[in-house]
Write a protein that holds these residues in place. Structure first.
Motif: not given
Length: 484
Positions: A90, A92, A129, A133-134, A366, A370
């Motif tokens: 992920l 951020y 997300a 991408k968060v 998350a 993901q």
């Protein structure tokens, strides 16, 4: 500093015995100092806070490295050299990075604040997300209505039934992949004690779909009598249920488990959501893997995925103030529950159960979701084949909306479940403590909301105000708008 021989020698000696990654900031001429060091190096020409936040994301695979050196600094660091990497974890970032307008997510804040003002829950954490991408990760309110401790995005919540999809279901997925567990084999094959019970002939697939005919749940705490519990632990009362509450030895094995195994099968073939199904699956998982489920998920999934907080029995690992309290239980445990599972049956089992007992942060959820959205891979590791993820998360029943273990979008559009604009591909689960975790492959999106709506006592306001679905639709609208 990079040219200081003392530091270079230190890095060089360290690199001989350990895996070292060098992060270098500022003027490129310092690169030549590292010619002799055999370790990967990430260089940023910027020397500021933003660069310091971005470089770790390069190292861990949240951001791909896409540039080569555009001039020569030394023999090793010559023009055109460098490495390209791919995104494996992920990232951020800001909504615009995923084609979402920040302003279109502002309504989330308004809905959450309305919920807190109307006492739906003292605090909430919402994470979104998209495309790995968060883009939204925010905490609101406080741990309790005393407003003493503000909620943080790193706080640990009681995930209630989200345990089913984040602990027990992946364990089943792994064992099915390893061909140690077969979905069309009957329960009695795996559980010796079930062979003389009404449960014997039911197959595992029916259990995972909530079509086995089990009654929804048994209120075990209503059966606890004087003498069954103690305020102190001892050999006779070894199982901790909450602060100052210990249940007698064998309460689960001698009383709860037989009661479940022998409960009547009333609705086989119909969809009746039942906690008993996941007590059964936990027993099967532990029988096959030969280790307790809390250990199994920690070793197989949470540790390798880099999930920092997820797990059972959080009080053994974290200080109380990181864990958001749930109910002030006046009836059964007569104490404020802080890091002890809210669900009474899971508590009486000692806090590790197939249907409840998992705690964790939004970020951990998350990461896990993901991995599912990536069809089984994360951080360069493969946890499941795409086919396994597909099978468990898509509709698998001809009598309900469910996947295997996972809840899903309801095709009856009058139900607006999990939200009005949720796509038919959406899968996930909710939790009694006020949790919602939904993944929508069609929008490449994960939506997580954590609350403690059961504090200080169970409140129906979260549901009445439709907080969870309304936020989900703000997210859905914002993403759809960005596509146009």
């Amino acid at each position: 500093m990079a040219r200081n021989g003392k530091y270079i020698n230190f890095v060089e000696s360290l690199a001989k015995s350990k895996e070292v990654i060098v992060a270098l900031f500022g003027d490129g001429s310092a690169l030549s100092s590292f010619d002799q060091i055999n370790a990967p190096l990430v260089w940023s020409s910027e020397d500021n806070e933003e660069a310091a936040l971005v470089v770790p994301q390069f190292i861990f695979g949240g951001i791909a490295a896409k540039q080569m050196l555009n001039k020569t600094y030394s023999t090793k660091y010559a023009k055109g050299t460098g490495y390209l990497t791919t995104v494996t974890r992920l990232k951020y970032t800001v909504p615009e990075d995923a084609d979402v307008n920040s302003n279109d997510l502002k309504e989330i804040d308004a809905i959450v604040n309305e919920g807190i003002a109307k006492k739906a829950s003292p605090g909430m954490v919402v994470l979104v997300a998209k495309d790995g991408k968060v883009i939204y990760n925010k905490a609101f309110g406080y741990h309790t209505y005393e407003n003493l401790q503000a909620d943080k995005v790193t706080d640990i919540f009681d995930l209630a039934s989200v345990t089913k999809t984040t602990a027990t279901t992946p364990s089943v997925m792994r064992l099915v992949e390893q061909q140690k567990l077969k979905l069309d084999t009957n329960v009695g094959y795996y559980i010796a004690k079930a062979r003389t019970s009404p449960m014997n002939n039911i197959n595992v697939r029916e259990v995972m779909l909530h079509q086995a005919g089990f009654i929804p749940y048994i209120p075990f705490h209503n059966y606890v009598k004087e003498g069954d519990y103690s305020r102190d632990s001892s050999a006779a009362y070894p199982t901790k249920v909450a602060d100052n509450y210990y249940i007698k030895k064998g309460f689960f094995n001698d009383f709860m488990w037989p009661k479940m195994l022998n409960s009547p099968i009333k609705t086989r073939g119909s969809y009746v959501y039942s906690d008993i199904s996941m007590y059964v699956m936990q027993d099967i998982v532990e029988h096959i893997s030969e280790i307790p489920e809390d250990q199994y998920v920690q070793e197989q999934f949470y540790k390798p995925l880099g999930m920092q907080t997820a797990g059972y029995l959080p009080r053994n690992r974290f200080s109380k103030d990181r864990i958001v309290p749930t109910e002030d239980d006046k009836v059964f445990r007569k104490t404020l529950l802080e890091g002890y599972v809210h669900d009474q049956g899971a508590a009486l089992k000692g806090g590790v159960a197939g249907h409840a007992g998992l705690f964790g942060s939004a970020n951990d959820l998350a990461i896990y979701n993901q991995m599912l959205l990536n069809k089984g891979t994360y951080g360069g590791e493969q946890y499941f084949t795409p086919q396994t993820v597909e099978m468990f998360t898509t509709k698998q029943s001809n009598v309900s909306r469910r996947g295997l273990g996972f809840d899903r979008h309801d095709p009856d559009l009058t139900k607006k479940y999990p939200s009005e604009l949720a796509s038919p591909e959406t899968y996930g689960h909710t939790g009694y403590t006020g949790i919602g975790v939904w993944t929508d492959p069609s929008r490449n999106m994960i939506y997580i909301i954590l609350t403690n709506r059961v504090h200080p006592t169970v409140s129906e306001m979260l549901g009445r105000l439709n907080i969870r679905p309304r936020i989900q639709d703000v997210v859905n609208k914002a993403i759809d708008k960005g596509k146009k």
